[in-house]
Design a protein around this motif. Structure first.
Motif, PDB file in Angstrom:
ATOM      1  N   VAL A   1     -15.467  -3.013 -15.405  1.00  0.00           N
ATOM      2  CA  VAL A   1     -14.101  -2.582 -15.721  1.00  0.00           C
ATOM      3  C   VAL A   1     -13.152  -2.640 -14.511  1.00  0.00           C
ATOM      4  N   ILE A   2     -13.650  -2.362 -13.308  1.00  0.00           N
ATOM      5  CA  ILE A   2     -12.729  -2.268 -12.159  1.00  0.00           C
ATOM      6  C   ILE A   2     -12.046  -3.606 -11.846  1.00  0.00           C
ATOM      7  N   PRO A   3     -12.811  -4.721 -11.643  1.00  0.00           N
ATOM      8  CA  PRO A   3     -12.105  -5.988 -11.389  1.00  0.00           C
ATOM      9  C   PRO A   3     -11.179  -6.377 -12.533  1.00  0.00           C
ATOM     10  N   LEU A   4     -11.613  -6.038 -13.752  1.00  0.00           N
ATOM     11  CA  LEU A   4     -10.800  -6.390 -14.912  1.00  0.00           C
ATOM     12  C   LEU A   4      -9.462  -5.643 -14.897  1.00  0.00           C
ATOM     13  N   LEU A   5      -9.523  -4.351 -14.617  1.00  0.00           N
ATOM     14  CA  LEU A   5      -8.257  -3.607 -14.645  1.00  0.00           C
ATOM     15  C   LEU A   5      -7.392  -3.908 -13.426  1.00  0.00           C
ATOM     16  N   ILE A   6      -8.036  -4.256 -12.291  1.00  0.00           N
ATOM     17  CA  ILE A   6      -7.238  -4.678 -11.126  1.00  0.00           C
ATOM     18  C   ILE A   6      -6.512  -5.979 -11.462  1.00  0.00           C
ATOM     19  N   GLY A   7      -7.232  -6.894 -12.113  1.00  0.00           N
ATOM     20  CA  GLY A   7      -6.618  -8.164 -12.499  1.00  0.00           C
ATOM     21  C   GLY A   7      -5.484  -7.963 -13.482  1.00  0.00           C
ATOM     22  N   PHE A   8      -5.771  -7.239 -14.560  1.00  0.00           N
ATOM     23  CA  PHE A   8      -4.775  -7.091 -15.631  1.00  0.00           C
ATOM     24  C   PHE A   8      -3.577  -6.250 -15.214  1.00  0.00           C
ATOM     25  N   PHE A   9      -3.811  -5.236 -14.372  1.00  0.00           N
ATOM     26  CA  PHE A   9      -2.696  -4.354 -14.016  1.00  0.00           C
ATOM     27  C   PHE A   9      -2.029  -4.762 -12.699  1.00  0.00           C
ATOM     28  N   ALA A  10      -2.825  -5.017 -11.646  1.00  0.00           N
ATOM     29  CA  ALA A  10      -2.233  -5.225 -10.319  1.00  0.00           C
ATOM     30  C   ALA A  10      -1.802  -6.680 -10.113  1.00  0.00           C
ATOM     31  N   VAL A  11      -2.733  -7.628 -10.251  1.00  0.00           N
ATOM     32  CA  VAL A  11      -2.389  -9.026  -9.947  1.00  0.00           C
ATOM     33  C   VAL A  11      -1.382  -9.562 -10.966  1.00  0.00           C
ATOM     34  N   SER A  12      -1.548  -9.182 -12.233  1.00  0.00           N
ATOM     35  CA  SER A  12      -0.576  -9.659 -13.229  1.00  0.00           C
ATOM     36  C   SER A  12       0.813  -9.077 -12.923  1.00  0.00           C
ATOM     37  N   GLU A  13       0.855  -7.865 -12.382  1.00  0.00           N
ATOM     38  CA  GLU A  13       2.139  -7.247 -12.023  1.00  0.00           C
ATOM     39  C   GLU A  13       2.789  -8.018 -10.870  1.00  0.00           C
ATOM     40  N   ILE A  14       1.977  -8.431  -9.882  1.00  0.00           N
ATOM     41  CA  ILE A  14       2.515  -9.197  -8.743  1.00  0.00           C
ATOM     42  C   ILE A  14       3.138 -10.502  -9.254  1.00  0.00           C
ATOM     43  N   LEU A  15       2.386 -11.189 -10.134  1.00  0.00           N
ATOM     44  CA  LEU A  15       2.894 -12.459 -10.664  1.00  0.00           C
ATOM     45  C   LEU A  15       4.133 -12.225 -11.535  1.00  0.00           C
ATOM     46  N   TYR A  16       4.113 -11.118 -12.284  1.00  0.00           N
ATOM     47  CA  TYR A  16       5.253 -10.818 -13.151  1.00  0.00           C
ATOM     48  C   TYR A  16       6.498 -10.526 -12.307  1.00  0.00           C
ATOM     49  N   GLN A  17       6.290  -9.764 -11.220  1.00  0.00           N
ATOM     50  CA  GLN A  17       7.419  -9.484 -10.321  1.00  0.00           C
ATOM     51  C   GLN A  17       7.943 -10.787  -9.716  1.00  0.00           C
ATOM     52  N   ALA A  18       7.019 -11.680  -9.344  1.00  0.00           N
ATOM     53  CA  ALA A  18       7.429 -12.982  -8.801  1.00  0.00           C
ATOM     54  C   ALA A  18       8.264 -13.733  -9.828  1.00  0.00           C
ATOM     55  N   ALA A  19       7.906 -13.573 -11.092  1.00  0.00           N
ATOM     56  CA  ALA A  19       8.594 -14.314 -12.149  1.00  0.00           C
ATOM     57  C   ALA A  19       9.984 -13.773 -12.438  1.00  0.00           C
ATOM     58  N   VAL A  20      10.147 -12.455 -12.356  1.00  0.00           N
ATOM     59  CA  VAL A  20      11.405 -11.871 -12.846  1.00  0.00           C
ATOM     60  C   VAL A  20      12.311 -11.301 -11.760  1.00  0.00           C
ATOM     61  N   LEU A  21      11.812 -11.227 -10.503  1.00  0.00           N
ATOM     62  CA  LEU A  21      12.653 -10.662  -9.433  1.00  0.00           C
ATOM     63  C   LEU A  21      13.959 -11.441  -9.311  1.00  0.00           C
ATOM     64  N   LYS A  22      15.044 -10.693  -9.342  1.00  0.00           N
ATOM     65  CA  LYS A  22      16.350 -11.382  -9.308  1.00  0.00           C
ATOM     66  C   LYS A  22      16.860 -11.552  -7.873  1.00  0.00           C
ATOM     67  N   ASP A  23      16.774 -10.496  -7.077  1.00  0.00           N
ATOM     68  CA  ASP A  23      17.258 -10.597  -5.704  1.00  0.00           C
ATOM     69  C   ASP A  23      16.423  -9.689  -4.816  1.00  0.00           C
ATOM     70  N   VAL A  24      16.584  -9.823  -3.529  1.00  0.00           N
ATOM     71  CA  VAL A  24      15.799  -9.026  -2.601  1.00  0.00           C
ATOM     72  C   VAL A  24      16.691  -8.087  -1.784  1.00  0.00           C
ATOM     73  N   LYS A  25      17.860  -7.777  -2.375  1.00  0.00           N
ATOM     74  CA  LYS A  25      18.768  -6.878  -1.662  1.00  0.00           C
ATOM     75  C   LYS A  25      18.197  -5.468  -1.620  1.00  0.00           C
ATOM     76  N   LEU A  26      18.416  -4.773  -0.521  1.00  0.00           N
ATOM     77  CA  LEU A  26      17.944  -3.401  -0.427  1.00  0.00           C
ATOM     78  C   LEU A  26      18.821  -2.510  -1.306  1.00  0.00           C
ATOM     79  N   PRO A  27      18.212  -1.550  -2.031  1.00  0.00           N
ATOM     80  CA  PRO A  27      19.013  -0.713  -2.912  1.00  0.00           C
ATOM     81  C   PRO A  27      19.923   0.234  -2.142  1.00  0.00           C
ATOM     82  N   ALA A  28      21.086   0.520  -2.712  1.00  0.00           N
ATOM     83  CA  ALA A  28      21.989   1.508  -2.105  1.00  0.00           C
ATOM     84  C   ALA A  28      21.513   2.898  -2.515  1.00  0.00           C
TER      85      ALA A  28
END
Lengths: 503, 151
Positions: A204-231
């Motif tokens: 279960v551990i590698p599976l949940l790391i893959g599904f939750f953590a790595v997929s999140e990294i790729l998803y962020q890469a896909a949808v990140l609009k800008d890298v401006k620091l928040p005000a």
């Protein structure tokens, strides 16, 4: 269970457990506050730290992260108008307008105390309900267990982001992944395709790391609009006078009740709870027009209910072994590493450990109140760390966590493969949590079905002879009817008839 | 890509995979004697694969019948490929060269692929954070780290 309270407190007041509680609360608030991370990623990142800890210390670390990360989401919701976690989505409505008009410190005060009350309320619910539910579930045989797991999975899929068909598919895929490797009853290796690695089955551990953590990294890469620091608007911590709290007590209590009730239902989670609580608070308010413009009641409703979910969500996990959301599934996986198997027998066989969990949850909420209050300024500064810098660190912890569990480098590839699969599924709105919950429940579901069939001489109809199973099957059937759109069709027909009769 | 087309594509792929797995359950390796009146070891997998097939076909039909023009979330394909590539390089590197050598490179590459603008901060973070984690977990907590097969 009362007799175990002194020993539970004694176990808690060791240096390692107190340190784990404080570190977990501190890290949890930061993780919750940073947009893009959140409860599940926080727990995943903490996993490698727990491998070598004794069970009490490991549970302390994970529970404190679980509790405080939900609260942490409110900090970014209030100060930068971006909820750190989905559970804090409704805190934006009134928290950010308060910060904009210079009441950021006051808003953080409301959020912190509201979260604390919600957490304590849900703990009381957990202490009262979970042991009774576990006692009731002791009557369950394989047939009732089968009906319960089918019901839980259907419920989880039903409420999955409004995409029930995809939720059901996700849960079924998770169930199937659990079948790879040795059959628990006969030892027959299944679906290994001559691979030595697959012969041992997936864990279960590698599976949940893959599904939750790595997929999140790729998803962020896909949808990140800008890298401006928040005000970031001004932070700090300030408590409102009692006269401001007094008229809002009922709002807090009602939101706590809603959060705890929704939390107990598998799959619903805090995101649903906060919107229900917010809508309820607005509906009952004498001045609903102030909601969305910086009304503290709106913020309190959201924050009290999202933390009230934490204890509620642990009821089915602890009493029945059924995790209801991503957070509890990671908790359950982590507890399993330490030979703590949540479920019916946990209460009868390890009542001391159950009491310890209750005490740790209580202390986590107390620490959250103090660390949240005193560290508010520091946490608001942390919001300047951008997601693009956080995600590589999430990956680093994912690699450490996946490798350390079995010291098997192949697990690293499992993480990446399931990360990519999870990412592709997320792109088309397949929710990831039902996959992991299905994976966790796959083996007990198959076992209970086969044992039930052996007991009834292969007569599946005999499963309906059990009243508990029959009720659960009926509710499951109604949910599935809804999937096929029959529910809508029937209600449309009724509405049409009603309109005709009115005319 | 339009949502309805994606639904049809995902449904078709999942249905195809379910069919292939279902056919696999008829392989001779699963033809055993069943003890104590137990069902076959592939009885439950067949039920599940049947459900996956039916649900996948429902997804295909849903996509086919949909009149919505909604599209999937717009994604930055280049950044996804770069980030995915960086994660894969890191994992392969960790396998061969070990955590301590490869992880600083991996953190840097992933940060770069994601578009973090300040290379100095990224470089410092890449060097320090893997080392700090290693010191805490390997030295104090005895957690095992990948040593690298070539080292």
């Amino acid at each position: 269970m009362i007799e175990f309270i002194p020993s539970a407190f004694a176990a808690t007041f060791s240096v390692s457990v107190l340190l784990a509680l404080a570190a977990g609360t501190f890290a949890g608030i930061i993780i919750g506050a940073l947009p893009g991370l959140g409860t599940v990623l926080g727990l995943v990142m903490a996993l490698p730290f727990t491998y070598v800890m004794d069970p009490a210390t490991a549970i302390a670390l994970l529970l404190s992260i679980y509790v405080s990360s939900i609260y942490g989401g409110s900090i970014s919701a209030i100060l930068i108008n971006v909820p750190g976690t989905p559970q804090s989505a409704a805190s934006v409505f009134d928290g950010y307008p308060m910060a904009q008009r210079g009441d950021g410190a006051l808003a953080l005060g409301y959020a912190t105390v509201g979260s604390f009350i919600g957490g304590i309320f849900s703990l009381i619910v957990l202490v009262l309900i979970a042991p009774q539910l576990a006692k009731f579930a002791l009557q369950f045989g394989p047939i009732e267990t089968f009906a319960l797991i089918v019901f839980a999975l259907t419920t989880i899929a039903w409420v999955s982001s409004g995409e029930m068909l995809k939720g059901l598919l996700s849960a079924t895929i998770g169930l199937f992944l659990a079948l790879i490797g040795p059959d628990a009853m006969t030892g027959q290796i299944r679906f290994n395709f001559d691979s030595l690695f697959l012969s041992a089955g997936l864990t279960v551990i590698p599976l949940l790391i893959g599904f939750f953590a790595v997929s999140e990294i790729l998803y962020q890469a896909a949808v990140l609009k800008d890298v401006k620091l928040p005000a970031v608007t001004s932070g700090g911590f300030k408590l409102a006078p009692w006269s401001e709290w007094k008229p809002r007590i009922m709002v807090i209590l009602r939101s706590c009740g809603i959060g705890s009730f929704i939390g107990v239902l598998p799959g619903t989670g805090a995101t649903a709870a906060v919107f229900v609580s917010y809508a309820d608070a607005k509906r009952r308010s004498p001045n609903p027009e102030d909601f969305g413009k910086g009304e503290p009641s709106g913020l309190l409703a959201s924050e009290a209910s999202n933390n009230a979910v934490s204890g509620g969500a642990m009821v089915p996990m602890m009493a029945l072994g059924i995790p209801g959301d991503g957070g509890t599934v990671v908790l359950m996986g982590a507890l399993t590493i330490h030979n703590v198997i949540p479920g019916v027998r946990l209460f009868s066989q390890q009542p001391d450990l159950v009491t310890l969990i209750f005490v740790l949850l209580f202390l986590s909420n107390i620490l959250m109140l103090f660390i949240g209050g005193f560290g508010a300024n520091l946490f608001s500064r942390m919001l300047r760390i951008p997601t693009t810098l956080l995600m590589p660190l999430v990956f680093m912890m994912s690699v450490v966590g996946a490798y350390a569990i079995r010291s098997n480098p192949v697990d690293l590839f499992v993480v990446v493969i399931f990360g990519v699969v999870g990412f592709l599924l997320r792109l088309n709105r397949f929710p990831p949590a039902p996959i992991i919950i299905g994976f966790v429940l796959g083996a007990p579901l198959e076992m209970s079905l086969r044992q039930g069939l052996i007991l009834t001489d292969m007569n599946f109809l005999a499963f309906f002879a059990s009243p508990i199973a029959l009720i659960l099957f009926c509710i499951t059937g109604l949910i599935i009817l809804n999937l096929f759109g029959l529910g809508n069709a029937i209600s449309k027909r009724f509405r049409r008839k009603e309109t005709q009769s009115n005319n | 890509m339009q949502q309805k087309n994606a639904d049809m594509l995902y449904g078709a792929v999942l249905a195809g995979m379910a069919c292939a797995m279902f056919a696999h359950t008829f392989s001779p390796i699963y033809q055993n004697e069943f003890l104590f009146g137990d069902v076959s070891t592939v009885f439950f997998p067949r039920v599940l694969l049947g459900i996956i097939f039916v649900l996948s076909m429902m997804l295909v039909v849903k996509g086919k019948l949909s009149t919505s023009d909604a599209i999937l979330t717009q994604i930055n394909v280049k950044r996804v490929l770069l980030t995915g590539g960086a994660t894969l390089i890191t994992v392969v590197g960790v396998w061969y060269l070990g955590y301590l050598v490869m992880m600083p490179v991996g953190v840097f590459l992933i940060g770069l692929a994601l578009g973090y603008p300040n290379l100095v901060i990224l470089g410092i973070t890449s060097l320090i954070s893997p080392l700090v984690v290693w010191v805490i977990l390997a030295k104090f907590a005895q957690v095992s780290f990948a040593p690298g097969t070539l080292l």
